[in-house]
Design a protein around this motif. Structure first.
Motif, PDB file in Angstrom:
ATOM      1  N   ALA A 231       0.724  -1.300   0.108  1.00  0.00           N
ATOM      2  CA  ALA A 231       0.085  -0.145  -0.013  1.00  0.00           C
ATOM      3  C   ALA A 231       0.812   1.368   0.049  1.00  0.00           C
ATOM      4  O   ALA A 231       1.922   1.270   0.702  1.00  0.00           O
ATOM      5  CB  ALA A 231      -0.959   0.059   1.167  1.00  0.00           C
ATOM      6  N   GLY A 232       0.484   2.148  -0.900  1.00  0.00           N
ATOM      7  CA  GLY A 232       1.019   3.627  -0.840  1.00  0.00           C
ATOM      8  C   GLY A 232       0.708   4.426   0.376  1.00  0.00           C
ATOM      9  O   GLY A 232      -0.303   5.031   0.339  1.00  0.00           O
ATOM     10  N   MET A 233       1.381   4.148   1.558  1.00  0.00           N
ATOM     11  CA  MET A 233       0.948   5.027   2.729  1.00  0.00           C
ATOM     12  C   MET A 233       0.955   6.635   2.811  1.00  0.00           C
ATOM     13  O   MET A 233       0.383   7.093   3.505  1.00  0.00           O
ATOM     14  CB  MET A 233       1.569   4.338   3.917  1.00  0.00           C
ATOM     15  CG  MET A 233       1.666   2.775   4.065  1.00  0.00           C
ATOM     16  SD  MET A 233       0.036   2.328   4.956  1.00  0.00           S
ATOM     17  CE  MET A 233       0.267   2.275   6.602  1.00  0.00           C
ATOM     18  N   ASP A 234       1.443   7.130   1.726  1.00  0.00           N
ATOM     19  CA  ASP A 234       1.537   8.380   1.710  1.00  0.00           C
ATOM     20  C   ASP A 234       0.098   9.055   1.149  1.00  0.00           C
ATOM     21  O   ASP A 234      -0.022  10.272   1.141  1.00  0.00           O
ATOM     22  CB  ASP A 234       2.519   8.932   0.730  1.00  0.00           C
ATOM     23  CG  ASP A 234       2.255   8.414  -0.660  1.00  0.00           C
ATOM     24  OD1 ASP A 234       1.962   7.209  -0.884  1.00  0.00           O
ATOM     25  OD2 ASP A 234       2.638   9.082  -1.814  1.00  0.00           O
ATOM     26  N   VAL A 235      -0.726   8.157   0.797  1.00  0.00           N
ATOM     27  CA  VAL A 235      -2.274   8.337   0.214  1.00  0.00           C
ATOM     28  C   VAL A 235      -3.061   8.101   1.449  1.00  0.00           C
ATOM     29  O   VAL A 235      -3.190   7.001   1.865  1.00  0.00           O
ATOM     30  CB  VAL A 235      -2.608   7.751  -0.831  1.00  0.00           C
ATOM     31  CG1 VAL A 235      -4.037   8.263  -1.368  1.00  0.00           C
ATOM     32  CG2 VAL A 235      -1.559   8.165  -2.106  1.00  0.00           C
ATOM     33  N   PRO A 236      -3.632   9.291   2.108  1.00  0.00           N
ATOM     34  CA  PRO A 236      -4.560   8.856   3.371  1.00  0.00           C
ATOM     35  C   PRO A 236      -5.592   7.970   3.027  1.00  0.00           C
ATOM     36  O   PRO A 236      -5.836   7.087   4.088  1.00  0.00           O
ATOM     37  CB  PRO A 236      -5.101  10.333   3.648  1.00  0.00           C
ATOM     38  CG  PRO A 236      -4.059  11.385   3.023  1.00  0.00           C
ATOM     39  CD  PRO A 236      -3.646  10.604   1.810  1.00  0.00           C
ATOM     40  N   ALA A 237      -6.299   8.082   1.902  1.00  0.00           N
ATOM     41  CA  ALA A 237      -7.370   6.899   1.991  1.00  0.00           C
ATOM     42  C   ALA A 237      -6.845   5.514   1.703  1.00  0.00           C
ATOM     43  O   ALA A 237      -7.567   4.777   2.010  1.00  0.00           O
ATOM     44  CB  ALA A 237      -8.201   7.356   0.680  1.00  0.00           C
ATOM     45  N   ILE A 238      -5.684   5.426   1.067  1.00  0.00           N
ATOM     46  CA  ILE A 238      -5.008   4.137   0.948  1.00  0.00           C
ATOM     47  C   ILE A 238      -4.746   3.597   2.501  1.00  0.00           C
ATOM     48  O   ILE A 238      -4.824   2.425   2.901  1.00  0.00           O
ATOM     49  CB  ILE A 238      -3.787   3.902   0.214  1.00  0.00           C
ATOM     50  CG1 ILE A 238      -4.540   4.066  -1.424  1.00  0.00           C
ATOM     51  CG2 ILE A 238      -3.127   2.680   0.038  1.00  0.00           C
ATOM     52  CD1 ILE A 238      -3.618   4.451  -2.564  1.00  0.00           C
ATOM     53  N   LYS A 239      -3.786   4.533   3.232  1.00  0.00           N
ATOM     54  CA  LYS A 239      -3.235   4.143   4.378  1.00  0.00           C
ATOM     55  C   LYS A 239      -4.547   3.860   5.435  1.00  0.00           C
ATOM     56  O   LYS A 239      -4.244   3.014   5.950  1.00  0.00           O
ATOM     57  CB  LYS A 239      -2.654   5.402   5.118  1.00  0.00           C
ATOM     58  CG  LYS A 239      -1.847   5.306   6.282  1.00  0.00           C
ATOM     59  CD  LYS A 239      -1.385   6.803   6.788  1.00  0.00           C
ATOM     60  CE  LYS A 239      -0.168   6.492   8.022  1.00  0.00           C
ATOM     61  NZ  LYS A 239      -1.390   6.494   9.325  1.00  0.00           N
ATOM     62  N   ALA A 240      -5.548   4.719   5.368  1.00  0.00           N
ATOM     63  CA  ALA A 240      -6.593   4.270   6.376  1.00  0.00           C
ATOM     64  C   ALA A 240      -7.154   2.910   6.094  1.00  0.00           C
ATOM     65  O   ALA A 240      -7.234   2.116   6.916  1.00  0.00           O
ATOM     66  CB  ALA A 240      -7.821   5.148   6.005  1.00  0.00           C
ATOM     67  N   MET A 241      -7.136   2.291   4.802  1.00  0.00           N
ATOM     68  CA  MET A 241      -7.778   1.116   4.599  1.00  0.00           C
ATOM     69  C   MET A 241      -6.623  -0.036   5.077  1.00  0.00           C
ATOM     70  O   MET A 241      -7.021  -0.999   5.729  1.00  0.00           O
ATOM     71  CB  MET A 241      -7.878   0.817   2.851  1.00  0.00           C
ATOM     72  CG  MET A 241      -9.393   1.628   2.675  1.00  0.00           C
ATOM     73  SD  MET A 241      -9.958   0.963   0.767  1.00  0.00           S
ATOM     74  CE  MET A 241      -8.535   2.019   0.054  1.00  0.00           C
ATOM     75  N   ALA A 242      -5.553   0.262   4.757  1.00  0.00           N
ATOM     76  CA  ALA A 242      -4.299  -0.765   4.706  1.00  0.00           C
ATOM     77  C   ALA A 242      -4.056  -1.116   6.158  1.00  0.00           C
ATOM     78  O   ALA A 242      -4.076  -2.369   6.671  1.00  0.00           O
ATOM     79  CB  ALA A 242      -3.135  -0.474   4.371  1.00  0.00           C
TER      80      ALA A 242
END
Length: 405
Positions: A231-242
């Motif tokens: 997951a690209g954790m620099d993107v908030p929506a992706i970080k929130a899911m992962a």
């Protein structure tokens, strides 16, 4: 004999071990990450308003049925009746015989409107636990109590699945094996059937029906991986899911172009890739972790009611942005000295290799401190085979690495 950490892997060979969607140089990753972050800037506040330009805006029924299920060549989930589950076949690319590869589609359409999440598996044909995970999530859903829609596609690469092999057997220039997770977003007029299949699915099925997407994978045949998310954790929506998954590791990396989750991201749709253990087997214990995490994601988006389950915080998730490959320098029988998820130190011996006489011909050490993410499960190895991957954090990505996929 020490391993040589500066050796680089061609990405087709590299995952013979699938950490099923990791890849590319860190320089490419950095550029892709910045572009993806910019693309997704608006996604954090509101989802795409409708199907992207060029995509089908309505459902198209072919008039065919297969085992009582209607066939579509384009789908808009808004056309389906709410409060129900719908079982369809999507008409993909043609075979050499002129028949079609049909893809199974399950849609849980909530009684109330809401966000749309797409779950994908079967991009590689040897990844059984990912298919079971998606099926298990869909079996838990009650559309009458849902707000929004969950769409599942469990057999993207049909010809690869028929042979339980990683790649699509293509007949374009003689027998060839094509990795579908290098083809996205595809091209409906592409030079190969897998490219056209990917284009049809992405343009007419996946992209038009997603506000968020999850592409499930496992390790590939001959290589085992732990439970982790890419997951690209620099993107908030992706970080929130992962972070909503009770798994031990997150590979914080956007990886290279051509993989499905990056095609979603480039279209403005937050997406990531879970990795669920070994190929060709059904790991029920590990799959349960990803079912729990995916249900957390659906609760996060308000699609299903109920309290959150366990998350990464509950299991002390380890996050790294780089994967250190340890490659075989000799041929022989491999004995691992560490297990998946073990923490290792730089210089620690992680494997030995013996020849046909039982004599040690190579010893392999980690060049970094980190956690074991993947190990070769086939007992024999030849020079160049990946033996172990170590997840670690590199303060400055220098563009000199190739990552597992």
């Amino acid at each position: 004999m020490p391993n040589q950490p500066d050796e680089r892997l061609d990405r087709r060979d590299f995952m013979i071990a699938s950490l099923a969607t990791i890849g590319a140089s860190a320089a490419l990753v950095a550029d892709a990450g910045a572009a993806n972050a910019q693309t997704l800037a608006q996604v954090q506040s509101q989802p795409p308003a409708g199907p992207p330009a060029g995509a089908s805006s309505g459902t198209v029924y072919t008039g065919d049925t297969i085992r009582g299920k209607q066939v579509v060549s384009a789908l808009n989930v808004d056309d389906l009746a709410p409060g129900q589950k719908h079982f369809l076949y999507f008409q993909g690319v043609q075979m050499p015989t002129g028949q079609y590869w049909y893809v199974s589609v399950t849609v849980a359409k909530g009684a109330k409107p809401g966000k749309r999440v797409v779950l994908v598996s079967g991009v590689h044909g040897d990844e059984m636990s990912s298919v079971h995970t998606v099926q298990s999530v869909m079996n838990q859903l009650d559309p009458r109590r849902m707000s929004g829609t969950v769409m599942a596609v469990t057999d993207v690469s049909r010809p690869a699945l028929e042979g339980m092999q990683r790649r699509w057997p293509n007949e374009g220039r003689g027998a060839d094996l094509i990795d579908m997770n290098r083809e996205w977003p595809g091209n409906e007029n592409g030079l190969t059937a897998p490219s056209r299949h990917a284009g049809l699915l992405f343009n007419r099925l996946l992209r038009p029906n997603a506000d968020a997407a999850i592409d499930f994978h496992t390790g590939t045949t001959g290589f085992d991986v732990t439970a982790f998310n890419i997951a690209g954790m620099d993107v908030p929506a992706i970080k929130a899911m992962a972070e909503l998954y009770p798994v031990g590791q997150i590979f914080d990396n956007h990886v290279y172009p051509g993989v499905l989750h990056n095609a979603f991201i480039d279209a403005g749709i937050p997406a990531f890739t879970p990795e669920i253990g070994a190929a060709r087997v059904l790991n029920l214990e590990m799959a349960a972790l990803f079912v729990e995490g995916t249900m957390n994601v659906l609760k996060h988006y308000g699609i299903v009611p109920g309290p959150m389950g366990r998350t990464g915080k509950d299991v002390g998730v380890f996050i790294g942005n780089s994967a250190f490959p340890i490659l075989a320098s000799k041929g022989g029988l491999v004995e691992h000295l560490v297990k998946l998820n073990d923490k290792v130190e730089a210089g620690q011996k992680v494997a030995v290799q013996r020849d046909s006489f039982g004599q040690v011909v190579a010893e392999y050490t980690s060049g970094v401190a980190g956690a074991v993410t993947g190990q070769r499960s086939d007992a024999m190895a030849e020079p160049g085979n990946p033996l172990v991957f170590i997840l670690f954090h590199k303060p400055t990505l220098d563009g000199g690495e190739t990552y597992p996929e």
